[in-house]
Design an enzyme around this catalytic site. Structure first.
Site, PDB file in Angstrom:
ATOM      1  N   GLU A  31     -13.863   3.181  49.239  1.00  0.00           N
ATOM      2  CA  GLU A  31     -13.430   4.290  48.397  1.00  0.00           C
ATOM      3  C   GLU A  31     -14.531   4.686  47.412  1.00  0.00           C
ATOM      4  OE1 GLU A  31     -10.605   5.961  48.703  1.00  0.00           O
ATOM      5  OE2 GLU A  31      -9.859   4.645  50.284  1.00  0.00           O
ATOM      6  N   GLU A  72      -6.583   4.264  40.283  1.00  0.00           N
ATOM      7  CA  GLU A  72      -7.323   4.555  41.511  1.00  0.00           C
ATOM      8  C   GLU A  72      -6.943   3.593  42.631  1.00  0.00           C
ATOM      9  OE1 GLU A  72      -9.343   6.337  44.321  1.00  0.00           O
ATOM     10  OE2 GLU A  72      -9.018   7.170  42.328  1.00  0.00           O
ATOM     11  N   GLU A  79      -2.660   6.651  49.605  1.00  0.00           N
ATOM     12  CA  GLU A  79      -3.368   7.399  50.644  1.00  0.00           C
ATOM     13  C   GLU A  79      -3.461   6.606  51.941  1.00  0.00           C
ATOM     14  OE1 GLU A  79      -7.132   8.714  49.141  1.00  0.00           O
ATOM     15  OE2 GLU A  79      -6.222  10.242  47.872  1.00  0.00           O
TER      16      GLU A  79
END
Length: 121
Positions: A31, A72, A79
């Site tokens: 990420e 995050e 996601e």
């Protein structure tokens, strides 16, 4: 009781620690946004430790930085789960991903607000 929860005591804690480290490793390697936030934290947290502010203000400055990392991680988890279910475009999938992104936007805005209030106050 879940059949997937087989360990107790110290073994469970050690396993959970390993899973957490795996998650941090996956976020860092996979990420870009997480890596960018780590870099931001590498700059802001030491800065918070040397700026002449009260201990409470310093704690708040560090806490909001760490909060953005937490958000995050959760955003990336959402996601990944959505993508695991299906890569097809779907309004609910889009909403879930957009809400995760919005949460991150709010946490980054919180960093800006807290830092500005403390530094200009």
């Amino acid at each position: 009781m879940s059949p997937f929860k087989g360990q107790t005591g110290l073994r469970r804690i050690l396993n959970a620690t390993g899973y957490s480290l795996d998650g941090l490793r996956a976020a860092f390697t996979g990420e870009a946004a997480f890596r960018q936030l780590v870099l931001l934290n590498v700059v802001l947290i030491p800065l918070a430790l040397v700026i002449d502010v009260s201990r409470g203000e310093r704690a708040m400055m560090v806490a909001v930085c760490l909060l953005a990392l937490i958000v995050e991680l959760l955003n990336s988890a959402v996601e990944a789960a959505i993508d695991r279910i299906s890569l097809d475009l779907h309004p609910l999938s889009k909403n879930a991903k957009d809400m995760g992104s919005a949460a991150q936007f709010v946490s980054l805005s919180l960093i800006g607000c807290v830092w500005l209030i403390i530094l200009l106050g």
